[in-house]
Write an enzyme that holds these catalytic residues in place. Structure first.
Site, PDB file in Angstrom:
ATOM      1  CB  THR A 336      27.740  67.531  93.917  1.00 17.35           C
ATOM      2  OG1 THR A 336      27.040  66.813  93.935  1.00 17.35           O
ATOM      3  CG2 THR A 336      27.799  67.488  96.011  1.00 17.35           C
ATOM      4  CG  ASP A 337      20.361  68.707  93.553  1.00 20.90           C
ATOM      5  OD1 ASP A 337      20.475  69.379  94.317  1.00 20.90           O
ATOM      6  OD2 ASP A 337      19.922  68.409  92.576  1.00 20.90           O
ATOM      7  CE  LYS A 338      18.908  64.769  99.023  1.00 21.74           C
ATOM      8  NZ  LYS A 338      17.496  64.425  98.586  1.00 21.74           N
TER       9      LYS A 338
END
Length: 902
Positions: A336-338
């Site tokens: 996942t991206d932040k």
């Protein structure tokens, strides 16, 4: 000018070279640019500044490619067989099933091919260029390496360029880096191992100028730009077939081989050991084949997936490809991206440091709710601002020296009109009750990258004040004193440096504030004025994009479900580590940066990706390599993304998840799932639905196949003993279709089981029909076939009924057995005799529909003629219903014994 070649252009790391050296290497000048003759020469050498169109299959080829599936072949074979038997209704029904499956695949594949075209649309159409000493606007396709381009606020960058001159220049690079904050650019060289997000001396094709102006020298065009490289990666990346499709394809091949082998052996046995005529034997063999093919299975699977799509849509996940619904349930890792996914993408002030105190701020995002606590002492009430003079002046400063605005939308959301950093400071002032503190502004000095501060001049309470906010290191240079509760004192530089290090170590961005109370009124302010007044340093504020509240629970749920969460972000390592630690991702593990990934070979990365959970400052190629490294370890992974940079990794991942709010069209086209709220918690919800869908598909298979098995055994049994077929081929088709359309369809709507997120992810190589499934299918097939055959024999031996009546009874026994077996399938291993037996209203709707159909099948004259059935007396229904109930209890007993043995 001397010639340059394509090889030398590609090999140079322009971002690490001095600007003058770049111009020398590219044989150009900032004063005159290139000559028209040189442009033509380079255009021949490097080609036009365009991205080549991808080779596409024609729509007709894509349509026919959808038929390349073993189950489709089986369905087509069933259609041919029914046509040969002159049963055209069934033929058209089966062909309709094939057509629906084919159209769904055709439409979805067409959407997926839009990803590459979306990248082409991102290119700038025009460019302002310097040639022959004159500025001119040209078609961006005519740009060549060495061209001097001029960029201004609002421009889309037309090619990759090395900045040679800039003034307050900022670029929004989220399509490439995934980070939504614009970044300041400059002309100074950077490290030669800098990742894309750190190449501050470069601008990249497809990004947007948000502020200021700059002059750059084009160093890459077309396919050689970073955008072009991403498009090339997207073309080269192989899209992974979903686990369900792999298993169904394998199951279809095995089933088709099995049917052919058994039918051949069956025909040979009848020919050599029984005295059937060739016509009778041929019809019996066709009956066996028809009985063995689960015609309704593909349709039911499609409907089950479609129901999953609807459920996910209600939980903010839009599915672009039906099989992706099930694949989500099998993921072992979520990459996942932040920014915006795990976090709110709303900067929030969390820490305030004055000369004597530390304060912590409650709340997150732009909603102006939350208290301010002193020294972390979170009592029921926050601080009283009247007792904290320095804090009060600090907050007044950041409120007054602020050009942004905070507004509440009609939906109750709070939005900032302006920059995110100023929005965080404004929200902090609102939390302290200073939202309406708006002293008269007389003059201001806007923020500039060279100065690194903003200053405003105000009149308030009969006095004149200067408020300044900006980079801490710059304000510390401008101040010689600091403000305390006791008054002014000499600036303690060591103290502030220690505090800056401490807050930065928490992953928070730092801002500082200072002020001066003038002795005389003033009507303007300049940089020189600031040098001639006594500025007092007020304090520091730490700002961070905080985690979403729901992300905490979602990550814990992932851990319970055996799903590992990996953060892959373009943000700095310290910030990534702080957010990851707070959320419980990769605690006690080092952060791996893009620079470190660059130095690893594929084998080393395969080891690292299994040991670390946080990756920062990553480039597009890094994200793709991380996905490939996980898959090399036989890990099924989901990948989130929103920028163009994420598209190759989204396409390669087992499941690509794009952001619906901030995501680019390229990322959405490359992904299988789009989140409408950009929220990590929605991914976990989708995983729950994915697991439920897979469970329901397994339940459906476990229900349908014993029907086919029992029918095949009945036909084989009749031939083995040399008796008349208890059920005709056309009656077999009726059973297959009505049980699939009614009973099996209701299983596709089964609600989620309580333990679905407490089980580990299933293995990618786990067969859809394992040993227990084979046992259950065989057990129920023999049970139902035996009881149906016994019932048919009982009525036939009595001699009281005609053949049509006996066959009608046999069909109803088989259907009743399936009806009661449906309740067994609500729980695969556990007992169905629980409180959840009645939790699916669609089961009872299906039973009612089946009852109507069977009554019509039995009593309607036209159905009697069509299917060769006969009306039954009331007493004739006792055996079918009794056998059905018997099947239910016998299967429940089998499940009980199996659980005990296991």
């Amino acid at each position: 000018m001397a010639e340059i070649n394509q090889g030398s252009i590609k090999e140079k790391k322009w971002y690490s070279k001095d600007a003058d050296a770049c111009m020398v290497a590219l044989n150009t000048s900032i004063e005159n640019g290139l000559s028209e003759e040189e442009v033509r020469s380079r255009l021949d050498e490097f080609g036009r500044n365009t991205l080549p169109e991808s080779k596409k299959r024609s729509a007709l080829m894509r349509f026919f490619a959808q038929f390349h599936n073993v189950l489709i072949y089986l369905l087509l074979a069933a259609a041919v067989i029914t046509a040969l038997m002159d049963h055209w209704i069934d033929t058209w029904v089966i062909l309709a099933v094939v057509l629906v499956n084919t159209l769904i695949g055709f439409i979805q594949e067409g959407k997926a091919e839009q990803a590459l075209e979306s990248i082409r649309k991102m290119l700038s159409l025009e460019a302002l260029v310097l040639r022959n000493g004159n500025r001119q606007v040209i078609n961006a396709e005519e740009l060549v390496p060495g061209d001097i381009i001029i960029l201004r606020s609002g421009d889309k960058v037309p090619a990759d360029a090395r900045i040679v001159k800039s003034k307050n220049f900022r670029i929004e690079e989220s399509p490439l880096t995934g980070e939504s904050k614009d970044v300041r650019k400059h002309i100074e060289p950077v490290s030669d191992d800098a990742v894309i997000g750190d190449r501050k001396s470069m601008v990249f094709s497809g990004t947007l100028v948000t502020y200021g102006e700059a002059t750059g020298i084009v160093v890459a065009t077309g396919q050689d730009t970073e955008l072009g490289k991403i498009k090339q990666m997207l073309e080269e990346v192989e899209q992974i077939t979903t686990p369900l499709m792999q298993k169904i394809d394998r199951f279809g091949k095995i089933l088709s081989i099995f049917i052919v082998v058994v039918a051949t052996a069956f025909f040979a046995f009848g020919h050599y050991f029984r005295d059937y005529t060739m016509v009778e034997l041929f019809m019996a063999t066709i009956s066996l084949v028809v009985a063995s093919i689960p015609e309704g299975l593909p349709a039911i699977m499609t409907i089950t997936l479609a129901i999953g799509v609807q459920r996910m849509a209600r939980r903010n996940a839009i599915i672009r490809r039906l099989p992706s619904v099930e694949t989500l349930g099998s993921v072992e890792v979520i990459c996942t991206d932040k920014t915006g996914t795990l976090t709110r993408d709303e900067m929030t002030a969390k820490t305030i440091i004055t000369a004597e105190q530390r304060f912590e701020v409650e709340g997150s995002g732009y909603k102006p709710e939350g208290k301010i606590y002193k020294d972390g002492n979170k009592k029921n009430v926050g601080i009283d601002l009247q007792d904290e003079r320095v804090l009060q002046i600090f907050l007044q400063c950041i409120r007054a020296c602020n050009d942004s605005d905070l507004k509440e939308t009609d939906e109750g959301e709070w939005k900032v009109e302006g920059t995110s950093t100023e929005g965080a400071l404004l929200t902090l002032a609102y939390k302290a009750g200073l939202g309406e503190f708006k002293p008269q502004r007389i003059d201001s000095i806007p923020f500039e990258s060279d100065n690194k501060y903003m200053a405003t001049l105000h009149k308030h309470d009969g006095n004149t004040y200067i408020y300044v906010k900006g980079a801490p290191e710059r304000l510390l240079e401008m101040c010689s004193q600091q403000l305390t509760e006791a008054g002014e004192q000499k600036l303690d530089l060591k103290y502030w440096e220690e505090q800056m290090s401490l807050i930065a170590g928490q992953g928070e961005r730092l801002m500082a504030a200072a002020y001066s109370k003038l002795n005389a009124p003033a009507d303007q302010i300049s940089e020189d004025d600031l040098k001639n007044v006594d500025l007092y340093f007020l304090g520091l504020v730490g700002i961070i994009d905080p985690p979403r509240e729901e992300a905490y629970a979602a990550i814990e749920e992932c851990k319970e479900a055996g799903i590992r969460v990996i953060m892959i972000t373009g943000d700095h390592a310290i910030t990534a580590k702080a957010i990851a630690d707070e959320l419980g991702i990769g605690r006690d593990k080092d952060v791996i940066t893009g620079t470190e990934i660059e130095k690893m070979d594929d084998e080393q990365l395969q080891d690292v990706v299994m040991q670390h959970d946080v990756f920062a400052r990553t480039d597009p190629a890094h994200k793709l390599r991380l996905v490939q490294a996980l898959q090399a370890n036989n890990i099924s992974c989901a990948m989130t993304g929103d920028g163009v940079n994420d598209a190759p990794a989204l396409k390669r991942a087992n499941i690509g998840i794009a952001m619906g709010i901030k995501g680019t069209e390229v990322s959405k086209d490359a992904a299988e799932i789009i989140l409408t709220d950009d929220n990590f918690a929605s991914i976990v919800n989708a995983v729950e639905e994915g697991r439920t869908v897979y469970d329901n598909i397994k339940k459906t298979i476990l229900f349908i196949l014993p029907t086919n098995g029992a029918e095949a055994l009945i036909i084989m049994g009749a031939v083995l003993v040399g008796t008349t077929l208890p059920i005709t081929p056309v009656q077999l088709l009726w059973i297959n279709m009505v049980t699939a359309v009614t009973l099996a369809l209701s299983l596709s709507m089964e609600p989620m089981e309580k333990k679905v997120m407490q089980m580990p992810p299933r293995q990618a190589d786990e067969p859809i029909i394992g040993r227990y499934f084979l046992w259950r299918i065989a057990f129920v097939s023999i049970l139902v076939a035996g009881l149906t055959g016994a019932g048919y024999w009982f009525f036939s031996s009595g001699g009281d009924h005609a053949l049509a009546t006996n066959r009608t009874i046999a069909v109803n026994i088989l259907v009743a057995a399936q009806l009661f077996y449906l309740f067994n399938c609500k729980k695969i291993n556990e007992t169905s005799l629980s409180g959840e037996l009645m939790n699916n209203k669609y089961v009872f709707i299906a039973i009612a529909a089946l009852a109507v159909l069977q009554l019509g099948f039995t009593y309607a004259p036209f159905m009697n003629n069509l299917f060769g059935t006969a009306p039954l007396a009331a007493g004739d229904w006792i055996m079918p219903l009794g056998i059905g109930l018997l099947v239910f209890f016998i299967v429940e007993g089998e499940k009980f014994i199996t659980r005990k043995i296991a």
